[in-house]
Enzyme design. Structure first.
Site, PDB file in Angstrom:
ATOM      1  N   GLY A   1       0.822  -1.200   0.000  1.00 14.27           N
ATOM      2  CA  GLY A   1       0.000   0.000   0.000  1.00 14.27           C
ATOM      3  C   GLY A   1       0.851   1.242   0.000  1.00 14.27           C
ATOM      4  O   GLY A   1       2.026   1.215   0.400  1.00 14.27           O
TER       5      GLY A   1
ATOM      6  N   GLU B   1       6.095  -5.250   7.370  1.00 17.10           N
ATOM      7  CA  GLU B   1       5.490  -4.141   8.129  1.00 17.10           C
ATOM      8  C   GLU B   1       6.212  -3.783   9.418  1.00 17.10           C
ATOM      9  O   GLU B   1       6.178  -2.619   9.846  1.00 17.10           O
ATOM     10  CB  GLU B   1       4.023  -4.474   8.425  1.00 17.10           C
ATOM     11  CG  GLU B   1       3.104  -4.370   7.226  1.00 17.10           C
ATOM     12  CD  GLU B   1       3.192  -5.565   6.289  1.00 17.10           C
ATOM     13  OE1 GLU B   1       2.607  -5.508   5.195  1.00 17.10           O
ATOM     14  OE2 GLU B   1       3.852  -6.570   6.653  1.00 17.10           O
TER      15      GLU B   1
ATOM     16  N   ASP C   1      -0.803  -7.202   7.792  1.00 15.72           N
ATOM     17  CA  ASP C   1      -2.256  -7.033   7.705  1.00 15.72           C
ATOM     18  C   ASP C   1      -2.753  -7.656   6.405  1.00 15.72           C
ATOM     19  O   ASP C   1      -2.177  -8.603   5.921  1.00 15.72           O
ATOM     20  CB  ASP C   1      -2.639  -5.552   7.831  1.00 15.72           C
ATOM     21  CG  ASP C   1      -2.055  -4.689   6.711  1.00 15.72           C
ATOM     22  OD1 ASP C   1      -1.094  -5.124   6.044  1.00 15.72           O
ATOM     23  OD2 ASP C   1      -2.559  -3.567   6.489  1.00 15.72           O
TER      24      ASP C   1
END
Length: 357
Positions: A73, A145, A153
């Site tokens: 993302g 992450e 996630d």
């Protein structure tokens, strides 16, 4: 027949007789196809349209450029919303992304993901929950992450928690990159197709059912290096706390270079994110299904995106790129376990309403 509908950052094509094959191309090659909120909404709308289109029989997901499917993302976009706004866009961004990712797991038409090259974070979310996941000799799959003060996630902890033995915790805490062989052996991918055969596979998918076309091009996957390391991985990561895991890795590092490297990587990451990830993966071993695992990820993630370490991690690695984040607290020994426990406490503002999917 080929029909094209373009959106700046993602392309939607119809190929083959009657447009039977839908092609989604992530189209930000300079950013390694990192997902923006606009991309997520566009893909969700297109999948909804194609779901009820009887002329479209199957879908394939690919990435533009030659570096990989997707780097994850657009975390700089999320950080800006939190620093400059109230975080409302971030809450919607993550919820909509998670709904989209979950929808690929039970999409009513074959959904084929080509995980060639780098496939990180959000890229795993778009590809890792389908039942036809293809890797190549160039594939590197990772959930990195903890390096930015966040936890895995997009359903990543569902996959991590189901890896053999303690390999999922090792992968999560060290941001390890899974090879094609690793991915197939541990449940992240289904088929190995050499990169040179991908164009021919895509052409075949225009006229042939997905499973038959994939079977024609799939080859025996490479070996899985991570499985050769299972003895020391299972030993180290069965320890109760993150500090104890690192201590065991230090001991094992005298005879296993991989253990020594793992200890270095864990110490480099956000201590808070490491502790939270350890708890998240362990809890999601008991999750009943993918959406339940994502619920817990969202609850924890929505607290962490407003915390110091996430904002600092993105600043150091993405914005300023000095690669010197100043974590608070700075060591695993200083992490407040009560604070970690509170990350998991239920709160309506941090729950996904799946009825909106």
């Amino acid at each position: 027949m080929t029909e094209s509908q373009e959106f700046d950052q993602v392309l939607f094509d119809r190929r083959g007789p009657g447009g039977r094959l839908g092609v989604i191309t992530l189209n930000r090659p300079k950013q390694l196809n990192a997902l923006t909120y606009a991309m997520i909404r566009a893909i969700a709308r297109q999948l909804d349209d194609w779901r009820d289109d009887d002329t479209l029989e199957q879908i394939v997901l690919v990435g533009a450029g030659d570096r990989g499917l997707c780097a994850g993302g657009d975390i700089a976009e999320i950080r800006s919303d939190i620093v400059e706004g109230d975080g409302g866009i971030t809450a919607d961004f993550l919820a909509d992304e998670y709904r989209l990712d979950a929808s690929t797991s039970d999409y009513p038409k074959p959904y084929i993901a080509i995980m060639d090259g780098l496939t990180f974070g959000g890229g795993v979310g778009l590809s890792g929950h389908s039942t036809r996941r293809i890797v190549t000799e160039r594939s590197q799959i990772s959930m990195p992450e903890t390096a930015i003060g966040f936890t895995p996630d997009i359903g990543g902890t569902w996959l991590l928690s189901r890896m053999p033995g303690q390999t999922g915790l090792h992968t999560a805490l060290t941001s390890a990159r899974l090879s094609a062989g690793d991915a197939i052996a541990t449940g992240w991918a289904d088929h190995f197709v050499p990169r040179d055969d991908l164009d021919a596979l895509l052409t075949a998918l225009e006229t042939e059912p997905a499973d038959g076309a994939i079977a024609r091009f799939a080859q025996e996957p490479p070996v899985a290096p991570i499985l050769a390391e299972r003895a020391w991985i299972d030993d180290a990561y069965s320890a109760a706390t993150a500090s104890e895991i690192v201590a065991r890795l230090d001991e094992l590092g005298e005879t296993h270079p991989g253990a020594k490297d793992a200890a270095v990587k864990i110490r480099r990451a956000s201590p808070t994110a490491i502790a939270a990830t350890l708890e998240l993966v362990r809890r999601n071993r008991e999750a009943s299904e993918l959406r339940a695992a994502i619920d817990l990820e969202y609850r924890v993630g929505m607290r962490l995106v407003f915390a110091h370490d996430f904002l600092e991690g993105v600043r150091a690695l993405v914005v300023d790129k000095d690669k010197s984040p100043k974590w608070q607290p700075a060591t695993l020994a200083e992490v407040d376990q009560e604070r970690i426990r509170l990350l998991f406490a239920r709160q309506d503002a941090f729950e996904i309403d799946w009825r909106q999917s």
